[in-house]
Design a protein around this motif. Structure first.
Motif, short mmCIF file in Angstrom:
data_model
loop_
_atom_site.label_atom_id
_atom_site.label_comp_id
_atom_site.label_asym_id
_atom_site.label_seq_id
_atom_site.Cartn_x
_atom_site.Cartn_y
_atom_site.Cartn_z
N LEU A 142 -11.00 -18.64 4.10
CA LEU A 142 -11.71 -19.55 3.21
C LEU A 142 -11.01 -20.91 3.27
O LEU A 142 -10.10 -21.19 2.48
N ASN A 143 -11.42 -21.72 4.25
CA ASN A 143 -10.79 -23.01 4.48
C ASN A 143 -9.29 -22.81 4.70
O ASN A 143 -8.89 -22.19 5.66
N ARG A 144 -8.44 -23.27 3.78
CA ARG A 144 -6.99 -23.13 3.95
C ARG A 144 -6.44 -21.83 3.36
O ARG A 144 -5.24 -21.56 3.46
N LEU A 145 -7.27 -21.04 2.75
CA LEU A 145 -6.85 -19.80 2.10
C LEU A 145 -7.21 -18.59 2.96
O LEU A 145 -8.33 -18.49 3.45
N THR A 146 -6.26 -17.68 3.12
CA THR A 146 -6.51 -16.41 3.78
C THR A 146 -6.22 -15.29 2.79
O THR A 146 -5.12 -15.20 2.24
N LEU A 147 -7.22 -14.44 2.55
CA LEU A 147 -7.05 -13.27 1.71
C LEU A 147 -6.96 -12.04 2.61
O LEU A 147 -7.73 -11.91 3.57
N GLY A 148 -6.02 -11.14 2.31
CA GLY A 148 -5.83 -9.96 3.14
C GLY A 148 -5.75 -8.69 2.33
O GLY A 148 -5.41 -8.72 1.13
N THR A 149 -6.04 -7.56 2.98
CA THR A 149 -5.94 -6.28 2.30
C THR A 149 -5.66 -5.18 3.32
O THR A 149 -5.99 -5.31 4.51
N PHE A 150 -5.08 -4.10 2.82
CA PHE A 150 -4.84 -2.89 3.61
C PHE A 150 -5.04 -1.71 2.68
O PHE A 150 -4.61 -1.73 1.51
N ALA A 151 -5.69 -0.66 3.16
CA ALA A 151 -5.85 0.57 2.39
C ALA A 151 -5.72 1.74 3.35
O ALA A 151 -6.40 1.79 4.38
N GLY A 152 -4.83 2.67 3.01
CA GLY A 152 -4.63 3.79 3.90
C GLY A 152 -3.73 4.85 3.31
O GLY A 152 -3.56 4.95 2.09
N VAL A 153 -3.11 5.61 4.19
CA VAL A 153 -2.26 6.74 3.80
C VAL A 153 -0.90 6.59 4.47
O VAL A 153 -0.80 6.11 5.61
N GLY A 154 0.14 6.98 3.75
CA GLY A 154 1.49 6.96 4.30
C GLY A 154 2.17 8.29 4.08
O GLY A 154 1.83 9.05 3.16
N LYS A 155 3.17 8.58 4.92
CA LYS A 155 3.95 9.81 4.79
C LYS A 155 5.41 9.51 5.10
O LYS A 155 5.71 8.71 5.99
N ILE A 156 6.31 10.13 4.34
CA ILE A 156 7.75 10.08 4.59
C ILE A 156 8.23 11.51 4.73
O ILE A 156 7.85 12.39 3.95
N SER A 157 9.10 11.76 5.72
CA SER A 157 9.65 13.09 5.94
C SER A 157 11.16 12.99 6.10
O SER A 157 11.65 12.47 7.10
N TYR A 158 11.90 13.48 5.09
CA TYR A 158 13.35 13.60 5.18
C TYR A 158 13.69 14.95 5.81
O TYR A 158 13.01 15.95 5.57
N ASP A 159 14.76 14.99 6.59
CA ASP A 159 15.16 16.24 7.23
C ASP A 159 15.60 17.28 6.21
O ASP A 159 15.39 18.48 6.40
N ASN A 160 16.24 16.83 5.13
CA ASN A 160 16.80 17.75 4.14
C ASN A 160 16.09 17.58 2.81
O ASN A 160 15.82 16.47 2.36
N ALA A 161 15.78 18.71 2.18
CA ALA A 161 15.14 18.68 0.88
C ALA A 161 16.14 18.29 -0.20
O ALA A 161 17.36 18.43 -0.03
N ALA A 162 15.62 17.77 -1.31
CA ALA A 162 16.44 17.41 -2.47
C ALA A 162 15.74 17.93 -3.71
O ALA A 162 14.50 17.95 -3.78
N PRO A 163 16.51 18.37 -4.73
CA PRO A 163 15.89 18.96 -5.92
C PRO A 163 15.32 17.94 -6.90
O PRO A 163 14.67 18.33 -7.87
N PHE A 164 15.53 16.65 -6.65
CA PHE A 164 15.16 15.63 -7.64
C PHE A 164 13.99 14.76 -7.21
O PHE A 164 13.54 13.90 -7.97
N ILE A 165 13.48 14.94 -5.97
CA ILE A 165 12.40 14.09 -5.49
C ILE A 165 11.67 14.80 -4.36
O ILE A 165 12.24 15.68 -3.69
N ASP A 166 10.41 14.47 -4.16
CA ASP A 166 9.63 15.00 -3.06
C ASP A 166 10.13 14.35 -1.77
O ASP A 166 10.03 13.12 -1.61
N THR A 167 10.65 15.13 -0.86
CA THR A 167 11.19 14.57 0.38
C THR A 167 10.17 14.59 1.52
O THR A 167 10.51 14.24 2.65
#
Length: 311
Positions: A142-167
């Motif tokens: 829009l002239n000098r303005l650029t509007l952007g967006t992203f929508a999707g899915v992400g995943k994180i995988s830790y090698d070791n499980a922890a009892p206080f958070i989803d790894t």
């Protein structure tokens, strides 16, 4: 009898009409008729999605969640036919003594006068943790303005499980951004990202210097669980001699890799906070009892910390 018409006068009048009334050059085709020549002329009026094969590199350094951070990333962009483009991103980061490697790809359609829409996905890894994001991206010009967006899915995988958070979380990732070109070579921007239920806010500025292709950058960010970073850097744009605004609307869209890296960082800050709280409230939990120490990977290693058990 009609007066004779000079061929020169007829040529002048015809040229004037085609200049003042360009729409007449592409007059409507009668119903049931198809004129591929005129269709091709209409299509060719639209600028290509990528003006030429081009590339960029970027180096930044600073503080990333209380650790020294050094990031080197780059992209190369190709036209695919006329109205589509493909971009490949790569990144290497050295943060808190850990090495991160990753890459991303974009396939998009773009009208440089209107905007962009496409698919993108990226992957990042270091010892002990992997993460990826993929989804749909879009930009509106829009002239000098650029509007952007992203929508999707992400995943994180830790090698070791922890009892206080989803790894191994798999969750929504979204971004909205706004960039304004104060000058054709000076951009200021702000963005908001929600990744893995954590929020991140970022402000940035970029100035393309009089040295062809060289731009200076700076950004600051803050988010949930005390996450923050600041970075200063320099970019080099390969390709024709264009303004910063034209480079970013006619050559390469933004790299996805900083978003993937910072999404891991925001989740790592949550990991750190919950890990410290867990150790403080469960000093004798499992193998963590006694007077020894335990190290949590935090930002996938970006903010490793050691807790003295029993304190």
């Amino acid at each position: 009898m009609k007066p004779p018409v000079s061929p020169a006068l007829a040529l002048i009048v015809s040229g004037a009409l085609s200049t003042t009334c360009p729409a007449q050059e592409y007059s409507a085709v009668p119903d049931g008729a198809f004129d591929p020549g005129k269709m091709e002329m209409r299509t060719s009026l639209r600028s290509p999605a990528v003006s030429e094969i081009n590339a960029k590199t970027h180096f930044s350094a600073g503080d990333m969640n209380s650790d020294d951070g050094y990031n080197f990333d780059g992209s190369i962009t190709f036209p695919v036919m006329r109205h589509f483009g493909f971009q490949a991103d790569g990144i290497y980061s050295r943060i808190g003594g850990e090495d991160f490697y990753g890459g991303a790809a974009h396939l998009f359609a773009r009208d440089p006068d209107l905007g962009l829409v496409g698919f993108t996905g990226g992957y990042l890894t270091r010892k002990g943790v992997d993460t990826y994001q993929f989804g749909v991206e879009a930009e509106w010009y829009l002239n000098r303005l650029t509007l952007g967006t992203f929508a999707g899915v992400g995943k994180i995988s830790y090698d070791n499980a922890a009892p206080f958070i989803d790894t191994n979380p798999t969750r929504f990732v979204g971004r909205v951004s706004a960039d304004y070109y104060l000058l054709d070579d000076l951009r200021v921007g702000a963005s908001y990202v929600t990744a893995f239920h954590d929020n991140l806010y970022k402000g940035e500025v970029e100035y393309q210097t009089p040295i062809r292709g060289v731009a200076l950058t700076a950004e600051v960010a803050g988010g949930d669980n005390g996450y923050d970073h600041w970075l200063v850097g320099v970019s080099y744009y390969f390709g024709g001699n264009k303004s910063l605004r034209d480079r970013q609307r006619r050559d390469d869209p933004p790299s996805l890799m900083p978003q993937v890296l910072h999404g891991l960082g925001a989740y790592g800050a949550e990991y750190n906070r919950k890990g410290k709280t867990f150790v403080a409230t469960n000093p004798n939990h499992g193998n963590w009892s006694g007077s020894g120490t335990v190290t949590f990977p935090g930002f996938g290693g970006i903010q490793d910390f050691t807790v003295n058990l029993g304190r």
